[in-house]
Design a protein around this motif. Structure first.
Motif: not given
Length: 136
Positions: A72-99
């Motif tokens: 929650n230090n990386l992403l909160t609903m109040e973030d100015a770029h919430f959707l973009m950050r959420e997509q970025c973090l989702s991409s990184i964790l998706s990569l981790a899952m593929d690993c």
């Protein structure tokens, strides 16, 4: 005779079963480390038992919301770029899952890991003033 040491949880399942060391095993370990970094959880946290591992916990979040697992230090609903950050973090964790796929031949190879990281960077860094979409 050479003895290879590994830390339980970071070592690939095939290493634990067969003692087989491989590049695919290194990719598995890298995926676990990515999960730890972006969730701020350790393999030794009390929520992880034989029934629930870090990778299962992260994988289950894709069925609901990545917000449940991301630090929650990386992403909160109040973030100015919430959707973009959420997509970025989702991409990184998706990569981790593929690993961290159970079978070595199902895992992404290291060249594709690098390509995906570069693509994530190209996709998300140019989209903000300072280029800090994924992390603050």
């Amino acid at each position: 005779m050479t003895q290879t040491l590994a830390t339980v949880g970071y070592m690939a399942p095939e290493y634990g079963r067969e003692g087989r060391v491989s590049r695919e095993g290194d990719v598995y370990s890298y995926g676990i480390i990515l999960m730890e970094i972006f969730t701020k959880k350790k393999l030794t946290d009390k929520i992880f038992t034989e029934e629930m591992s870090l990778s299962h916990w992260v994988g289950d979040s894709f069925n609901r919301s990545i917000m449940e697992v991301v630090d929650n230090n990386l992403l909160t609903m109040e973030d100015a770029h919430f959707l973009m950050r959420e997509q970025c973090l989702s991409s990184i964790l998706s990569l981790a899952m593929d690993c961290t796929r159970d079978l070595p031949h199902d895992r992404i190879n290291i060249r594709n890991v690098i390509s995906r990281l570069i693509q994530i960077k190209k996709t998300f860094l140019p989209n903000t003033r300072r280029g800090h979409v994924c992390v603050r």
